[in-house]
Write an enzyme that holds these catalytic residues in place. Structure first.
Site, PDB file in Angstrom:
ATOM      1  N   HIS A  13       0.762  -1.350   0.035  1.00 34.54           N
ATOM      2  CA  HIS A  13      -0.106   0.006  -0.012  1.00 34.54           C
ATOM      3  C   HIS A  13       0.923   1.396  -0.024  1.00 34.54           C
ATOM      4  O   HIS A  13       1.570   1.497   0.996  1.00 34.54           O
ATOM      5  CB  HIS A  13      -0.919   0.057   1.238  1.00 34.54           C
ATOM      6  CG  HIS A  13      -1.834   1.036   1.319  1.00 34.54           C
ATOM      7  ND1 HIS A  13      -3.207   0.934   1.644  1.00 34.54           N
ATOM      8  CD2 HIS A  13      -1.712   2.439   1.079  1.00 34.54           C
ATOM      9  CE1 HIS A  13      -3.816   2.103   1.612  1.00 34.54           C
ATOM     10  NE2 HIS A  13      -2.959   3.204   1.342  1.00 34.54           N
ATOM     11  N   HIS A  15       1.303   5.388  -1.647  1.00 30.13           N
ATOM     12  CA  HIS A  15       1.023   6.515  -2.507  1.00 30.13           C
ATOM     13  C   HIS A  15       2.320   7.170  -3.197  1.00 30.13           C
ATOM     14  O   HIS A  15       3.074   7.678  -2.506  1.00 30.13           O
ATOM     15  CB  HIS A  15       0.299   7.436  -1.802  1.00 30.13           C
ATOM     16  CG  HIS A  15      -0.887   7.133  -1.113  1.00 30.13           C
ATOM     17  ND1 HIS A  15      -2.232   7.034  -1.502  1.00 30.13           N
ATOM     18  CD2 HIS A  15      -1.237   6.240  -0.040  1.00 30.13           C
ATOM     19  CE1 HIS A  15      -3.065   6.707  -0.924  1.00 30.13           C
ATOM     20  NE2 HIS A  15      -2.520   6.012   0.176  1.00 30.13           N
ATOM     21  N   LEU A  16       2.245   7.024  -4.350  1.00 31.85           N
ATOM     22  CA  LEU A  16       3.469   7.482  -5.043  1.00 31.85           C
ATOM     23  C   LEU A  16       3.344   8.971  -5.901  1.00 31.85           C
ATOM     24  O   LEU A  16       4.195   9.530  -6.244  1.00 31.85           O
ATOM     25  CB  LEU A  16       4.158   6.380  -6.142  1.00 31.85           C
ATOM     26  CG  LEU A  16       4.602   5.235  -5.566  1.00 31.85           C
ATOM     27  CD1 LEU A  16       4.849   4.259  -6.892  1.00 31.85           C
ATOM     28  CD2 LEU A  16       5.724   5.449  -4.817  1.00 31.85           C
ATOM     29  N   ASN A  41      -5.382   7.168  -6.055  1.00 29.72           N
ATOM     30  CA  ASN A  41      -6.002   8.466  -5.626  1.00 29.72           C
ATOM     31  C   ASN A  41      -5.136   9.642  -6.047  1.00 29.72           C
ATOM     32  O   ASN A  41      -4.927  10.668  -5.378  1.00 29.72           O
ATOM     33  CB  ASN A  41      -6.285   8.480  -4.229  1.00 29.72           C
ATOM     34  CG  ASN A  41      -4.954   8.770  -3.280  1.00 29.72           C
ATOM     35  OD1 ASN A  41      -4.110   7.899  -3.523  1.00 29.72           O
ATOM     36  ND2 ASN A  41      -5.376   9.164  -2.188  1.00 29.72           N
ATOM     37  N   LYS A 100      -9.621  -0.292  -5.580  1.00 32.15           N
ATOM     38  CA  LYS A 100      -9.638   0.176  -4.337  1.00 32.15           C
ATOM     39  C   LYS A 100     -11.037   1.243  -4.066  1.00 32.15           C
ATOM     40  O   LYS A 100     -11.095   1.863  -4.982  1.00 32.15           O
ATOM     41  CB  LYS A 100      -8.225   1.088  -3.881  1.00 32.15           C
ATOM     42  CG  LYS A 100      -8.308   2.075  -2.945  1.00 32.15           C
ATOM     43  CD  LYS A 100      -7.890   1.363  -1.507  1.00 32.15           C
ATOM     44  CE  LYS A 100      -7.786   2.172  -0.525  1.00 32.15           C
ATOM     45  NZ  LYS A 100      -6.873   3.078  -0.265  1.00 32.15           N
ATOM     46  N   HIS A 137     -10.734   1.280   2.034  1.00 32.62           N
ATOM     47  CA  HIS A 137     -10.418   2.243   3.136  1.00 32.62           C
ATOM     48  C   HIS A 137     -11.621   2.063   4.010  1.00 32.62           C
ATOM     49  O   HIS A 137     -12.742   2.693   3.816  1.00 32.62           O
ATOM     50  CB  HIS A 137     -10.250   3.471   2.561  1.00 32.62           C
ATOM     51  CG  HIS A 137      -9.825   4.688   3.452  1.00 32.62           C
ATOM     52  ND1 HIS A 137      -8.795   5.249   3.516  1.00 32.62           N
ATOM     53  CD2 HIS A 137     -10.642   5.005   4.680  1.00 32.62           C
ATOM     54  CE1 HIS A 137      -8.821   6.329   4.620  1.00 32.62           C
ATOM     55  NE2 HIS A 137      -9.668   5.952   5.054  1.00 32.62           N
ATOM     56  N   HIS A 175      -4.685  -0.479   6.124  1.00 30.52           N
ATOM     57  CA  HIS A 175      -4.184   0.258   7.123  1.00 30.52           C
ATOM     58  C   HIS A 175      -4.975   0.145   8.246  1.00 30.52           C
ATOM     59  O   HIS A 175      -5.678   0.931   8.852  1.00 30.52           O
ATOM     60  CB  HIS A 175      -3.949   1.649   6.692  1.00 30.52           C
ATOM     61  CG  HIS A 175      -5.139   2.488   5.792  1.00 30.52           C
ATOM     62  ND1 HIS A 175      -6.156   2.389   6.181  1.00 30.52           N
ATOM     63  CD2 HIS A 175      -4.648   3.040   4.742  1.00 30.52           C
ATOM     64  CE1 HIS A 175      -6.916   2.947   4.994  1.00 30.52           C
ATOM     65  NE2 HIS A 175      -5.980   3.465   3.937  1.00 30.52           N
ATOM     66  N   ASP A 247       1.470   2.486   3.553  1.00 34.48           N
ATOM     67  CA  ASP A 247       0.792   3.927   3.435  1.00 34.48           C
ATOM     68  C   ASP A 247       1.474   5.273   3.343  1.00 34.48           C
ATOM     69  O   ASP A 247       1.069   6.115   3.833  1.00 34.48           O
ATOM     70  CB  ASP A 247      -0.520   3.878   4.418  1.00 34.48           C
ATOM     71  CG  ASP A 247      -1.435   4.707   4.060  1.00 34.48           C
ATOM     72  OD1 ASP A 247      -1.722   5.283   2.779  1.00 34.48           O
ATOM     73  OD2 ASP A 247      -2.433   5.252   4.756  1.00 34.48           O
TER      74      ASP A 247
HETATM   75  O1  DOR Z   1      -3.501   9.321   5.592  1.00 37.05           O
HETATM   76  C1  DOR Z   1      -3.879   9.189   4.383  1.00 37.05           C
HETATM   77  N1  DOR Z   1      -3.209   9.762   3.265  1.00 37.05           N
HETATM   78  N2  DOR Z   1      -4.855   8.111   4.363  1.00 37.05           N
HETATM   79  C2  DOR Z   1      -5.060   7.660   3.185  1.00 37.05           C
HETATM   80  O2  DOR Z   1      -6.021   7.055   3.204  1.00 37.05           O
HETATM   81  C3  DOR Z   1      -4.829   8.585   2.148  1.00 37.05           C
HETATM   82  C4  DOR Z   1      -3.585   9.090   2.092  1.00 37.05           C
HETATM   83  C5  DOR Z   1      -3.022  10.007   0.882  1.00 37.05           C
HETATM   84  O3  DOR Z   1      -3.421   9.983  -0.217  1.00 37.05           O
HETATM   85  O4  DOR Z   1      -2.630  11.145   1.478  1.00 37.05           O
HETATM   86 ZN    ZN Z   2      -3.403   5.092   1.765  1.00 35.45          ZN
END
Ligand code: DOR
Ligand code: ZN
Length: 346
Positions: A13, A15-16, A41, A100, A137, A175, A247
């Site tokens: 998991h 976020h890039l 996202n 997701k 989520h 998470h 995450d």
């Molecule tokens: O803390 C978080 N940040 N939880 C998420 O589900 C998304 C993520 C983000 O994309 O910043």
């Molecule tokens: Zn996340």
């Protein structure tokens, strides 16, 4: 000196982001991890196979050439914009690894998310048919529910009815942050969970008691010490339903340090050291490889890695970066410098 060799880890998991932020962060993930389940996202969200393939190309194009064996895998963003025939093709071609679900409004760029899991039954039929995981989520957006109770509320009100209606559907609670979440996973044989370094290593008093720490603010929020203990117990006892998902979610300091901090902890850099520290504190280093590699490989049906990593606990003078900078002039704070100062990864 404490030292352990583990299979090369995966991050289920992450976020890039995109653009300058992608360029700045991707190396941390690409050098440390093999599989990386990339969250969709971004803006606009990844809802088609073409979007996913193009995003994967941008990620690989931006990754450093000295990464050992980096394998980004893509999730589509669950929304009405997904065409089911396109989804089936993407799964068959190996471009789409998962879908997701974000409750609309729960977190960063979740506006295009859903208001009811059961509304996506047809889409989930495709996932069940193809053995593809639904990533969730699990956080209620009901404003009348206390923020610390929102994971449990979502699991009870949304995910439990779905699991009852579609017991064959493979689900990952992303998470997981509470004892209720750990118990939910235990009660559902087709449900697994990712656990983050920060939910294992911190609790809400760390977030709030000694000055409010925007760098620890994430969604779902870091919960009580009781909840933390339940997560630590689940992962350190080697429960095969739990795997690491960092995450890692970078936000510029300008978005973190303001009247309304964005949710996200950037821990691609030192998340592994943070997790090693937790396992060491609980005399469970022998279970570390299962959590960061073996369990996830079994859950996602991928082969074990060929490479290994060595983690050593040693006191060394180290010049540890506490922040990174992007070419757009943003800074991002790196989580886990304290733990990273105690561990060396080779
Ligand atoms: O803390 C978080 N940040 N939880 C998420 O589900 C998304 C993520 C983000 O994309 O910043
Ligand atoms: Zn996340």
């Amino acid at each position: 000196m404490t030292s352990i060799t583990i299979p090369f880890p995966d991050d289920w998991h992450v976020h890039l982001r995109d653009g300058a932020m992608l360029d700045a962060v991707v190396g941390y993930t690409a050098r440390r991890f093999r599989y990386a389940m990339v969250m969709p996202n971004v803006v606009p969200p990844i809802t088609s196979v073409a979007d996913a393939a193009a995003y994967r190309d941008r990620i690989l194009g931006s990754a450093p050439s000295d990464a050992v064996d980096f394998r980004p895998v893509m999730a589509l963003y669950c929304s009405d914009a997904i065409d089911l025939a396109d989804l089936r093709t993407g799964i068959a071609d190996g471009v789409v690894a998962a879908v997701k679900y974000y409750p609309a409004g729960a977190t960063t760029n979740s506006e295009a998310g859903g208001t009811s899991l059961l509304a996506f039954r047809e889409l989930f039929d495709v996932l069940a048919d193809t053995g593809t995981r639904l990533l969730v989520h699990a956080e209620s957006t009901d404003p009348s529910i206390d923020i610390f109770d929102r994971e449990a509320a979502f699991l009870d009100n949304q995910l439990a009815p779905l699991c009852e209606a579609m017991p064959e559907l493979l689900v990952t609670v992303e998470h997981v942050s509470t004892r209720a979440g750990v118990e939910f996973v235990a009660a559902h044989p087709h449900v697994a969970a990712t656990v983050t370094p920060h939910h294992l290593a911190r609790e809400r008093s760390d977030l709030l008691a000694d000055g409010m720490r925007p760098d620890l603010y994430c969604k779902p929020v870091i919960n009580s010490s009781e909840d933390q203990a339940a997560l630590v117990e689940a992962v350190t006892t080697g429960d095969p339903a739990f795997m690491m998902g960092t995450d890692s979610a970078p936000h510029p300091t300008t978005a973190k340090y303001g009247p309304k901090a964005k949710a996200g902890v950037f821990n691609a850099a030192y998340g592994l050291e943070v997790v090693a520290d937790v396992f060491d504190q609980h005399d469970a280093l022998s279970q570390l490889g299962a959590f960061v590699s073996g369990n996830g490989c079994a859950i996602y049906g991928v082969e074990a890695p060929e490479h290994t990593l060595e983690l050593s606990k040693e006191t060394m003078d180290k010049d540890l970066a506490a922040e990174l900078s992007t070419s757009a002039g943003d800074s991002v704070v790196l989580f886990g410098t304290e733990e990273a100062s105690r561990w060396t990864v080779r």
